[in-house]
Scaffold this active site. Structure first.
Site, PDB file in Angstrom:
ATOM      1  N   ARG A  32     -69.456  16.835 -23.570  1.00 22.02           N
ATOM      2  CA  ARG A  32     -68.613  15.668 -23.898  1.00 22.02           C
ATOM      3  C   ARG A  32     -68.307  14.817 -22.668  1.00 22.02           C
ATOM      4  O   ARG A  32     -68.316  13.591 -22.726  1.00 22.02           O
ATOM      5  CB  ARG A  32     -67.321  16.135 -24.558  1.00 22.02           C
ATOM      6  N   ASP A 138     -48.668   9.262 -30.009  1.00 26.28           N
ATOM      7  CA  ASP A 138     -49.870   9.998 -29.607  1.00 26.28           C
ATOM      8  C   ASP A 138     -50.028   9.793 -28.106  1.00 26.28           C
ATOM      9  O   ASP A 138     -49.489   8.838 -27.540  1.00 26.28           O
ATOM     10  CB  ASP A 138     -51.107   9.474 -30.364  1.00 26.28           C
TER      11      ASP A 138
HETATM   12  C1  LIG Z   1     -56.311  16.652 -34.595  1.00 28.54           C
HETATM   13  S1  LIG Z   1     -55.307  15.251 -34.299  1.00 28.54           S
HETATM   14  C2  LIG Z   1     -53.975  15.552 -35.428  1.00 28.54           C
HETATM   15  C3  LIG Z   1     -53.617  14.335 -36.241  1.00 28.54           C
HETATM   16  C4  LIG Z   1     -52.575  14.551 -37.341  1.00 28.54           C
HETATM   17  N1  LIG Z   1     -51.338  15.057 -36.815  1.00 28.54           N
HETATM   18  C5  LIG Z   1     -53.111  15.470 -38.422  1.00 28.54           C
HETATM   19  O1  LIG Z   1     -52.676  16.611 -38.519  1.00 28.54           O
HETATM   20  O2  LIG Z   1     -53.992  15.043 -39.170  1.00 28.54           O
HETATM   21  C6  LIG Z   1     -54.586  15.667 -32.706  1.00 28.54           C
HETATM   22  C7  LIG Z   1     -53.980  14.480 -31.991  1.00 28.54           C
HETATM   23  O3  LIG Z   1     -53.159  14.992 -30.936  1.00 28.54           O
HETATM   24  C8  LIG Z   1     -53.225  14.096 -29.861  1.00 28.54           C
HETATM   25  N2  LIG Z   1     -52.769  14.798 -28.640  1.00 28.54           N
HETATM   26  C9  LIG Z   1     -53.434  15.729 -27.909  1.00 28.54           C
HETATM   27  N3  LIG Z   1     -52.679  16.120 -26.870  1.00 28.54           N
HETATM   28  C10 LIG Z   1     -51.515  15.426 -26.949  1.00 28.54           C
HETATM   29  C11 LIG Z   1     -50.332  15.388 -26.148  1.00 28.54           C
HETATM   30  N4  LIG Z   1     -50.192  16.133 -25.053  1.00 28.54           N
HETATM   31  N5  LIG Z   1     -49.332  14.542 -26.524  1.00 28.54           N
HETATM   32  C12 LIG Z   1     -49.454  13.765 -27.638  1.00 28.54           C
HETATM   33  N6  LIG Z   1     -50.556  13.764 -28.421  1.00 28.54           N
HETATM   34  C13 LIG Z   1     -51.567  14.586 -28.081  1.00 28.54           C
HETATM   35  C14 LIG Z   1     -54.684  13.660 -29.830  1.00 28.54           C
HETATM   36  O4  LIG Z   1     -54.839  12.425 -29.134  1.00 28.54           O
HETATM   37  C15 LIG Z   1     -54.993  13.561 -31.338  1.00 28.54           C
HETATM   38  O5  LIG Z   1     -54.835  12.250 -31.805  1.00 28.54           O
END
Ligand SMILES: C[S@@+](CC[C@H](N)C(=O)[O-])C[C@H]1O[C@@H](n2cnc3c(N)ncnc32)[C@H](O)[C@@H]1O
Length: 269
Positions: A32, A138
């Site tokens: 990636r 996010d």
């Molecule tokens: C798999 S998605 C989950 C989306 C939604 N909550 C759901 O369950 O469908 C994970 C999200 O977490 C965000 N993320 C990862 N690390 C993070 C952090 N330290 N603080 C805030 N957001 C974070 C990523 O950018 C991503 O958009």
């Protein structure tokens, strides 16, 4: 990428986002990160150079690209639908008891499907004449921009029941390649902000009624999960709810939350 460089990426990602990468992710990270390096014109073996560039990236813009390629943004409308059913029930119950101010938080909102689903459920359950707001946060500014635009293609929008799609989304004015755009009513209810969940305390005073923090803690270690869950507990009202992803659990964490059912937790009154 050699193992020391991989460890360098792991440390940077952990320090900046709390995402804990294990050695099993080494080849995934290599491919990636390699893809991102190609996009910005670096050579196939320039991993160390890219790591240095990230360390010197004072504005953190390239770091967002790195985090985007490492974490997954996978999400969908009505994902794990039992949470939205319980949200509806709770909203109706609180409204019937006279509550007129409602505050919800989508703590890892990704491309917006989760907060837009919450907004639809809030409108449907609460009707008009209430003060209802959703905070959607996010870490990724790129994914937040996508969420704010609220443009979805046919495949994505399929998760929204047709009558609700026709009520809350518009076809006119959608940007190229997207068939549907979240309507003004949805956008009005939601405030999108960048927030890093790995750096509590957060500038959120609360009290909040419901927090969705789903499918993000899976990337964190237990120390961070515990700090995050404690902070969510602080911002919730007594009687408020926390929803986490069905693949996640608070088992083993030192928390005052009461388990209502799997992935659903209550801050007791
Ligand atoms: C798999 S998605 C989950 C989306 C939604 N909550 C759901 O369950 O469908 C994970 C999200 O977490 C965000 N993320 C990862 N690390 C993070 C952090 N330290 N603080 C805030 N957001 C974070 C990523 O950018 C991503 O958009």
């Amino acid at each position: 990428m050699n193992h020391d460089t991989f460890k360098g990426f792991c440390k940077l990602v952990y320090d900046k986002s709390g995402i804990a990468l294990t050695d099993s992710k080494e080849s995934l990270v290599s491919s990636r990160v390699g893809k991102r390096m190609r996009e910005i014109g670096l050579g196939a073996n320039d991993y160390e150079h890219y790591l240095t560039l990230l360390h010197n990236d004072a504005r953190g813009e390239e770091l967002i690209h790195l985090l985007d390629c490492i974490s997954t943004n996978v999400t969908s409308f009505w994902r794990e639908p039992d949470h939205f059913e319980l949200m509806t029930e709770l909203c109706k119950k609180w409204r019937a008891a006279g509550q007129t101010r409602f505050r919800f938080w989508s703590a890892a909102s990704s491309s917006g499907e989760e907060p837009y689903t919450m907004a639809i459920m809030a409108y449907e359950a609460l009707g008009s004449g209430v003060d209802a707001r959703i905070l959607a946060t996010d870490i990724s500014t790129k994914i937040l921009e996508k969420a704010m635009n609220g443009d979805y293609d046919e495949e994505k929008i399929r998760g929204v029941p047709v009558p609700l799609r026709d009520k809350y989304f518009t076809r006119a004015g959608a940007r190229g390649g997207y068939e549907y755009t979240a309507g003004e009513a949805l956008k009005r209810m939601i405030s999108f902000r960048r927030l890093n969940l790995s750096a509590p305390p957060f500038p959120i005073r609360g009290p909040l009624d419901i927090v969705f923090c789903r499918n993000v803690m899976i990337y964190f270690d237990n120390g961070l999960r515990e700090r995050l869950v404690r902070e969510i507990y602080r911002v919730l009202k007594p009687g408020g709810y926390l929803f986490i992803g069905h693949a996640e659990s608070l088992t083993g964490l030192n928390t005052e939350f009461k388990t209502v059912k799997p992935a659903t937790y209550l801050k007791k009154k």
